[in-house]
Write a protein that holds these residues in place. Sequence first.
Motif, short mmCIF file in Angstrom:
data_model
loop_
_atom_site.label_atom_id
_atom_site.label_comp_id
_atom_site.label_asym_id
_atom_site.label_seq_id
_atom_site.Cartn_x
_atom_site.Cartn_y
_atom_site.Cartn_z
N GLN A 101 0.83 -1.20 0.00
CA GLN A 101 0.00 0.00 0.00
C GLN A 101 0.87 1.26 0.00
O GLN A 101 0.55 2.24 -0.68
CB GLN A 101 -0.93 -0.01 1.21
N SER A 102 1.96 1.25 0.73
CA SER A 102 2.81 2.43 0.81
C SER A 102 3.51 2.74 -0.51
O SER A 102 3.91 3.87 -0.75
CB SER A 102 3.87 2.26 1.91
N SER A 107 -2.61 6.55 -3.79
CA SER A 107 -3.54 6.36 -2.68
C SER A 107 -2.99 7.00 -1.41
O SER A 107 -1.79 7.17 -1.25
CB SER A 107 -3.80 4.87 -2.43
N PHE A 108 -3.91 7.37 -0.56
CA PHE A 108 -3.56 7.88 0.76
C PHE A 108 -4.53 7.28 1.75
O PHE A 108 -5.74 7.26 1.51
CB PHE A 108 -3.63 9.41 0.82
N SER A 109 -4.01 6.76 2.84
CA SER A 109 -4.89 6.26 3.89
C SER A 109 -4.26 6.56 5.24
O SER A 109 -3.04 6.65 5.37
CB SER A 109 -5.12 4.75 3.75
N ASP A 121 -0.60 5.41 5.13
CA ASP A 121 -0.26 4.70 3.88
C ASP A 121 0.25 3.29 4.13
O ASP A 121 1.15 2.81 3.46
CB ASP A 121 0.77 5.49 3.07
#
Length: 163
Positions: A101-102, A107-109, A121
């Motif tokens: 994911q990073s 994307s950003f989380s 992230d």
Amino acid sequence: MHPNSPYTGHDLRRAVNLAACLGWLGFCAPWMVDNPALLPWLAFFGLPIALLACWVIGAPILRYVMRRQVTWRAAGLWGAVIAAIIASLWIAFSRWRGLQQSRDPNSFSQIGGRDNIQSIDGILTPYGWWVLGLDTAAFVLCGAAVGLLVRWRIGPGAPPTPR
């Protein structure tokens, strides 16, 4: 089972299934207390996962442990060991997913907010590692309790027969 084992194959199956059900209950109980309507969903998705984890990871270990009579100490210890193995595999998988994911620039989380941010992230913050450590310790202690409850239910096994 081993021919000279104090336990039968039926005892092994009961031990693994009981451990799966107790582990599932210990893991899902906080959500069921807060929202009892989740019970069908937790049972539908959680019980098969618990059974799979216990049969794939716990059963081979229990088959080895149950070759001799299981003491209370061994039951608690091996319950904690099995839970630690399951937790380690989950942590490795989730950290691998966090790394993936990073690496996604689109994307950003963020999990948590203000002073309680657990991950950004997919990468854990120091607070996120702390929460993960606490949750893992609780899971391992729950595994020890499950081991003791299974030992209580299954019993010490048949005494060894003299030769």
